[in-house]
Each structure stands twice: as C-alpha cells, then as structure tokens.
Enzyme design. Structure first.
Site, PDB file in Angstrom:
ATOM      1  CG  HIS A  25      -0.763  -0.179   2.490  1.00 28.25           C
ATOM      2  ND1 HIS A  25       0.194   0.536   3.144  1.00 28.25           N
ATOM      3  CD2 HIS A  25      -1.300  -0.999   3.416  1.00 28.25           C
ATOM      4  CE1 HIS A  25       0.236   0.164   4.408  1.00 28.25           C
ATOM      5  NE2 HIS A  25      -0.649  -0.775   4.591  1.00 28.25           N
ATOM      6  CG  HIS A  79      -4.007  -6.185  12.176  1.00 23.82           C
ATOM      7  ND1 HIS A  79      -4.960  -5.193  12.107  1.00 23.82           N
ATOM      8  CD2 HIS A  79      -2.984  -5.778  11.367  1.00 23.82           C
ATOM      9  CE1 HIS A  79      -4.527  -4.242  11.292  1.00 23.82           C
ATOM     10  NE2 HIS A  79      -3.350  -4.578  10.821  1.00 23.82           N
ATOM     11  CD  GLU A  81      -3.539  -3.262   6.737  1.00 22.71           C
ATOM     12  OE1 GLU A  81      -2.940  -3.091   7.811  1.00 22.71           O
ATOM     13  OE2 GLU A  81      -3.355  -2.543   5.727  1.00 22.71           O
ATOM     14  CG  ASP A  83      -1.308  -7.413   5.892  1.00 19.86           C
ATOM     15  OD1 ASP A  83      -2.377  -6.958   6.326  1.00 19.86           O
ATOM     16  OD2 ASP A  83      -0.203  -7.057   6.337  1.00 19.86           O
ATOM     17  CG  HIS A 145      -1.326  -0.254  11.692  1.00 16.32           C
ATOM     18  ND1 HIS A 145      -1.525   0.303  10.448  1.00 16.32           N
ATOM     19  CD2 HIS A 145      -1.419  -1.576  11.529  1.00 16.32           C
ATOM     20  CE1 HIS A 145      -1.698  -0.676   9.573  1.00 16.32           C
ATOM     21  NE2 HIS A 145      -1.629  -1.810  10.198  1.00 16.32           N
ATOM     22  CG  ASP A 164       0.656  -5.037  11.143  1.00 16.36           C
ATOM     23  OD1 ASP A 164       0.951  -6.104  10.579  1.00 16.36           O
ATOM     24  OD2 ASP A 164      -0.248  -4.293  10.741  1.00 16.36           O
ATOM     25  CE1 TYR A 192       5.259  -3.599   8.639  1.00 17.28           C
ATOM     26  CE2 TYR A 192       4.994  -2.743  10.856  1.00 17.28           C
ATOM     27  CZ  TYR A 192       4.487  -3.433   9.769  1.00 17.28           C
ATOM     28  OH  TYR A 192       3.205  -3.926   9.809  1.00 17.28           O
ATOM     29  CG  HIS A 225       4.277  -8.079   8.312  1.00 16.33           C
ATOM     30  ND1 HIS A 225       3.774  -8.631   7.165  1.00 16.33           N
ATOM     31  CD2 HIS A 225       3.336  -7.212   8.749  1.00 16.33           C
ATOM     32  CE1 HIS A 225       2.579  -8.130   6.912  1.00 16.33           C
ATOM     33  NE2 HIS A 225       2.285  -7.262   7.867  1.00 16.33           N
TER      34      HIS A 225
END
Ligand code: FEO
Length: 399
Positions: A25, A79, A81, A83, A145, A164, A192, A225
């Site tokens: 993104h 989370h 999101e 991904d 986040h 994250d 990051y 990640h």
C-alpha cells in the site's frame, strides 16, 4: 511441500514468505515480506492470524504437515487487515473453527470485511482463555495500528503474538532474529516503524508503558511480518522506545526534485553548507528515491530540508506526493527549511514552508530560499550559508 516450522514446544509457524511483493500500500518492500500465522497445539488447537489470500493453500499445507486442519477449534484474529485476514473465508470453509476470537473492534472489522462471518466472540483487554494446558490472554492495542489491533500472549511457553508491532517487511528463510543480519533487522524495523507506526508514536509510548507494567517476560515475540524475536527482544523494545520519542538526531535529510537542474544546484550548495558544520546529510533526490525510504530518513533525521521547482503555480508533482505522504506520517521535533527555483510566480517554497509548519518544524529562515531561474554565484553562496545555519541550529538542539 510447504511444512510448518516448530518455534517452541507447542507452537508452529504456518505462515508464508512473499519474496516478490514490492509494493505494500504505497510502501516499497524491496526485501519482500512474510505473513506470519501460528498454530498452537494444545487441547484446543488454535490458529493465530492467517495470511494474504493468495497464500492460503500454502498456509493450509503447513498446517496439514502438523495436524488435520479440521481439528482446529479456535481461531484468533489479532488484526483484521487483509494481509492477515485475507485467507479467513478459506479458513472458515476448510477448517470450520468452533470459535473465532477478536477484539471488540476486531469483531466489527471482520464483520465488515466478511459479511456473515461466524462464530465470532469478542474478547476484552486482559481476558484470559484456556486452551487446555495453557492459557492465552489478550492485550488491546487499539490503533496500533488499526482500531481492532490486539496482542495475544501464550502463558506457559511465554510467546507474545504482536501482529504488526515489532515486525518488518523482510522475506527470509531464517525465521529467528539471531539467524538474520542484525543491521538488516534494525534497518527494516526502522523502515516499518516510520511507514506504519510513526504517526501513532504517542500510542506506542503508552502501549510500551502498559506492556512494561504487565510484568510479562516473553521468550519469543512473534510479529505478523518478518523474523521472530528471541535473542534481541530488548533491542526491538528499546528501538521502539527510541523511535516513538522522536528525539532530534544530529543528521539532516535533504530531499528535492528538479526540473532543469536549478533546484538540484541549490540542494547541493545547501548540503555542502550543512556538512561543513559537521552534521551528516543524506541527499535523496525524489526522482530516484521512493517515498517510503524518504519517510524513514525523515524519522531518523533532526532536519528536513526540502526543495521543489514551481510548475503552474504549484509544487513539482513528485514533491507534492512526498509531502502528502510525510504529512500523514507526522514526523515530530524537526527543524527545516524549504528551497526551490522558479520562472515567474515562485509558489513552491511557500507551499513547502506550509508543509514544514504543518508538521510543527522550526523553520529557518521562515522564508526559505527561492531563486529565479538559474542560481548565480551569490545565490549559491547564500544557499551554502543556509545549509550552515541548518547545521548550526541542529548542533545547538542536539547538544
Ligand atoms: Fe500487516 Fe496492518 O497489516
């Protein structure tokens, strides 16, 4: 055949390495990334997070290398999101967990991503869930986040699943921190942080304080990640503390684009002036520097010096892109100055100064350095002096 990797007595990594992704993104991911998911083999077999949708079969194969996937009873979403949640519809179809746990906001986010998703259970901050022999507890990390974000902590084997946070975009065949180059770890973790967490730094500080007061002592910190932390846990926590505090550093970022070379000439003179004071400069011409690299340098530098030509009464488009991105990331405690060449109207320096003001930077001088067409000897000398004043002020602040 993809296989799970055992990371502790009862926990397996069942994620995926994405070696080819180069755009996350808007953030350049030259080192790829990973989507970490974890399988906890207790009486209630539990899956923690999933992977980006195209990697769903790979995740399932890794799970199947340990256990029949249909035996998974619990799924925890730290989370929402995509991904980490992209493979959820596939998980529901193939695994059919009896319960899906997420934070209160996580439940709402999952419902909005995957209409009709069942069977969801909202967990509260501090809630503890028995998996059989071990418990897992949930720590709300709202807005780190996303509003739904939470950590899960596996008691007994002492593993913090941090989604994250503490992660990085780095694909690697070596799952643990101490199996990877420490310089790469710090650099990728900083990139990051700068691109994902920087605007949330006040919350990061509060989260670190709250976490410290909980007295947890993880043996592994497992983000969603990049590598898992087991040898450098105190390092990543202290880096997060340092980056969240955003104390001014004795280094300057000089970032610009140029149309016919004049703004580049001003940039080079300013840079020489800064260097002459003993302050190191990183010059990032936007034409060859991705915005996410610029963002990292902006976080790490005490001074942001930014230049643009004026085109059609506006900033050069690439510079506009950069400041739009930086403004959202809200780097703090900076000094700065703006510069640029123009033909007749000359709005760029004013617009860049507005940007510097918007991020709360101390401007020196307030009017910046604006030059008509091509800079002459006197104007280059003035640019050099501007650089010297930036360096001198930074040395004063960083004493
Ligand atoms: Fe890695 Fe916020 O997702």
């Amino acid at each position: 055949m993809p296989c799970a990797v055992k990371i502790s007595e009862s926990v397996y990594w069942v994620g995926a390495q994405d070696w080819s992704v180069r755009n996350f993104h808007g953030y350049t991911t030259e080192s790829g990334t990973s989507y970490n998911a974890f399988l906890v083999m207790d009486e209630k077999i539990t899956l923690i997070d999933t992977v980006k949708e195209p990697f769903r079969e790979e995740m399932l194969a890794r799970i199947a290398s340990v256990v029949d996937p249909s035996k998974i009873e619990y799924f925890i979403s730290n989370h929402a999101e995509m991904d980490h949640s992209g493979a959820i519809p596939f998980v529901l179809e193939k695994i059919k967990p009896k319960k899906i746990f997420a934070s209160v906001n996580g439940v709402k986010a999952l419902q909005k991503h995957f209409e009709g998703i069942e069977p969801l259970t909202a967990v509260k901050n501090g809630e503890r869930l028995s998996l059989g022999k071990m418990d897992i507890s949930f720590v709300e990390t709202k807005l780190l986040h996303w509003p739904d974000s939470m950590f899960s902590y596996l008691h007994g084997e002492e593993i913090l699943f941090s989604q994250d946070a503490f992660g990085m975009h780095l694909a690697t065949s070596q799952l643990f921190d101490d199996e990877n180059d420490p310089h790469v770890l710090k650099s990728e973790a900083a990139t990051y942080y700068a691109n994902i967490l920087l605007p949330l730094s006040e919350l990061v500080k509060k989260c670190l304080d709250a976490y410290a007061s909980m007295g947890l002592n993880p043996k592994i910190v497992a983000p969603d990640h990049g590598p898992l932390w087991r040898s450098k846990i105190s390092d990543i926590f202290s880096w997060y503390r340092e980056w969240s505090e955003q104390k001014p550093e004795k280094r300057a970022l000089l970032v610009y684009d140029t149309m016919w070379g004049s703004t580049a000439k001003i940039a080079n003179s300013i840079a020489e002036g800064i260097v002459s004071t003993g302050v190191p400069v990183k010059i990032l011409p936007i034409s060859s520097s991705h915005r996410s690299i610029i963002a990292t340098e902006a976080m790490l530098s005490g001074a942001i010096v930014i230049g643009s030509p004026t085109i059609n009464n506006m900033l050069f488009p690439t510079v506009a892109d950069t400041i739009c991105y930086l403004r959202g990331l809200k780097p703090k405690n900076k000094i700065g100055t703006a510069f640029g060449s123009y033909g007749w109207s000359g709005e760029s320096v004013k617009q860049l100064s507005e940007f510097l003001k918007a991020i709360g930077a101390e401007l020196l001088p307030p009017e910046g350095m604006s030059v008509k067409f091509v800079p002459n000897k006197e104007e280059l000398a003035a640019s050099y002096e501007l650089g010297r004043s930036v360096g001198a002020r930074l040395l004063e602040i960083c004493k």
